[in-house]
Write a protein that holds these residues in place. Structure first.
Motif, PDB file in Angstrom:
ATOM      1  N   LEU A   1       0.773  -1.214  -0.167  1.00 43.92           N
ATOM      2  CA  LEU A   1      -0.020  -0.058  -0.087  1.00 43.92           C
ATOM      3  C   LEU A   1       0.972   1.349  -0.070  1.00 43.92           C
ATOM      4  O   LEU A   1       0.519   2.214  -0.812  1.00 43.92           O
TER       5      LEU A   1
ATOM      6  N   ILE B   1       0.970   3.966  -3.065  1.00 41.99           N
ATOM      7  CA  ILE B   1       0.455   5.396  -2.495  1.00 41.99           C
ATOM      8  C   ILE B   1       1.531   6.376  -3.057  1.00 41.99           C
ATOM      9  O   ILE B   1       1.261   7.224  -3.974  1.00 41.99           O
TER      10      ILE B   1
ATOM     11  N   TRP C   1       1.419   9.011  -6.089  1.00 42.43           N
ATOM     12  CA  TRP C   1       1.673  10.287  -5.782  1.00 42.43           C
ATOM     13  C   TRP C   1       2.940  10.855  -6.633  1.00 42.43           C
ATOM     14  O   TRP C   1       2.765  12.089  -6.839  1.00 42.43           O
TER      15      TRP C   1
ATOM     16  N   GLY D   1     -11.733   2.521   3.216  1.00 47.58           N
ATOM     17  CA  GLY D   1     -10.392   3.241   3.011  1.00 47.58           C
ATOM     18  C   GLY D   1      -9.576   3.452   1.914  1.00 47.58           C
ATOM     19  O   GLY D   1      -9.105   4.370   1.523  1.00 47.58           O
ATOM     20  N   THR D   2     -10.006   2.458   0.885  1.00 41.53           N
ATOM     21  CA  THR D   2      -9.294   2.382  -0.222  1.00 41.53           C
ATOM     22  C   THR D   2     -10.105   3.757  -1.078  1.00 41.53           C
ATOM     23  O   THR D   2      -9.225   4.402  -1.954  1.00 41.53           O
TER      24      THR D   2
ATOM     25  N   VAL E   1      -8.333   6.463   0.192  1.00 43.91           N
ATOM     26  CA  VAL E   1      -6.854   6.743  -0.332  1.00 43.91           C
ATOM     27  C   VAL E   1      -6.879   7.089  -2.041  1.00 43.91           C
ATOM     28  O   VAL E   1      -6.003   7.930  -2.290  1.00 43.91           O
TER      29      VAL E   1
ATOM     30  N   GLY F   1      -7.399  10.948  -1.792  1.00 40.93           N
ATOM     31  CA  GLY F   1      -6.314  11.473  -1.261  1.00 40.93           C
ATOM     32  C   GLY F   1      -5.299  11.714  -2.176  1.00 40.93           C
ATOM     33  O   GLY F   1      -4.611  12.715  -2.519  1.00 40.93           O
ATOM     34  N   VAL F   2      -4.933  10.465  -2.888  1.00 37.68           N
ATOM     35  CA  VAL F   2      -3.951  10.481  -4.090  1.00 37.68           C
ATOM     36  C   VAL F   2      -4.303  11.493  -5.233  1.00 37.68           C
ATOM     37  O   VAL F   2      -3.373  11.930  -5.883  1.00 37.68           O
TER      38      VAL F   2
ATOM     39  N   THR G   1      -5.450  10.832   2.559  1.00 33.29           N
ATOM     40  CA  THR G   1      -4.614   9.256   2.059  1.00 33.29           C
ATOM     41  C   THR G   1      -4.316   8.870   3.262  1.00 33.29           C
ATOM     42  O   THR G   1      -4.361   7.602   3.476  1.00 33.29           O
ATOM     43  N   LEU G   2      -3.749   9.374   4.289  1.00 37.47           N
ATOM     44  CA  LEU G   2      -3.290   8.832   5.627  1.00 37.47           C
ATOM     45  C   LEU G   2      -4.568   8.218   6.270  1.00 37.47           C
ATOM     46  O   LEU G   2      -4.482   6.996   6.795  1.00 37.47           O
TER      47      LEU G   2
ATOM     48  N   GLY H   1      -7.445   7.158   5.023  1.00 37.57           N
ATOM     49  CA  GLY H   1      -7.829   6.071   4.432  1.00 37.57           C
ATOM     50  C   GLY H   1      -6.970   4.912   4.359  1.00 37.57           C
ATOM     51  O   GLY H   1      -7.261   3.709   4.491  1.00 37.57           O
ATOM     52  N   ALA H   2      -5.636   5.160   4.524  1.00 40.42           N
ATOM     53  CA  ALA H   2      -4.487   4.026   4.563  1.00 40.42           C
ATOM     54  C   ALA H   2      -4.935   3.350   6.125  1.00 40.42           C
ATOM     55  O   ALA H   2      -4.854   2.159   6.130  1.00 40.42           O
TER      56      ALA H   2
END
Length: 171
Positions: free
Chosen positions: A34, A38, A42, A115-116, A119, A122-123, A131-132, A134-135
């Protein structure tokens, strides 16, 4: 066929690969996929289209990881039992699991799926906190799911000779 069976087929997970994936090194290093993915996505900010190369590397690592490690010397540990529980869960249409194990894995998979979504958001937006978050949801869902799989395996290992054969310790 369960979703997990379809994913297993996509990853070409045969018995030998599952045995190698039961190596704790495989289980724990798989958690690197993961953050690598990410970072690869990014990196489009710095690398442009070359970031797709790093996305491919992260996805390749996801596929190679269960094959990279040797069969473990012992499977009497949390990580190995988590993998065995995943196999039991995958096989639930052939060998039913107890009712107490039927709901929580689906809830935890949903948490990881949510969460996916965070993420991805976020990205795309390049928002570190989303992003964090979601991770964190993905890891909380997945690791709790794995813990439930250990419990499932412990409850099911004596119901089937194949399940029993997965557990061994050095002599």
């Amino acid at each position: 066929m369960t979703l997990e069976n379809k994913i297993s087929q996509l990853f070409q997970m045969d018995d030998a690969t599952w045995t190698r994936h039961a190596n704790p090194w495989s289980v724990w290093t798989r958690n690197t996929v993961l953050p690598l993915l990410i970072l690869a996505i990014w990196s489009r900010v710095w690398l442009g289209w070359w970031s797709l190369l790093w996305v491919a590397v992260a996805l390749l690592w996801n596929w190679v990881n269960p094959r990279l490690f040797t069969q473990p010397e012992t499977t009497d540990n949390w990580a190995s039992k988590a993998v065995f529980g995943e196999r039991v869960w995958m096989n639930r249409n052939q060998i039913p699991v107890p009712a107490r194990h039927q709901t929580m894995p689906n809830i935890l998979t949903t948490v990881a799926a949510i969460g996916t979504g965070f993420v991805a958001w976020g990205v795309i937006e390049l928002d570190l906190w989303i992003t964090l978050f979601g991770a964190a949801l993905i890891y909380a869902g997945k690791l709790w799911f794995l813990d439930r799989m250990v419990w499932l395996y412990e409850d099911m290992k004596d119901t089937n000779p194949e399940y029993q054969s997965w557990l061994y310790s050095p002599k």
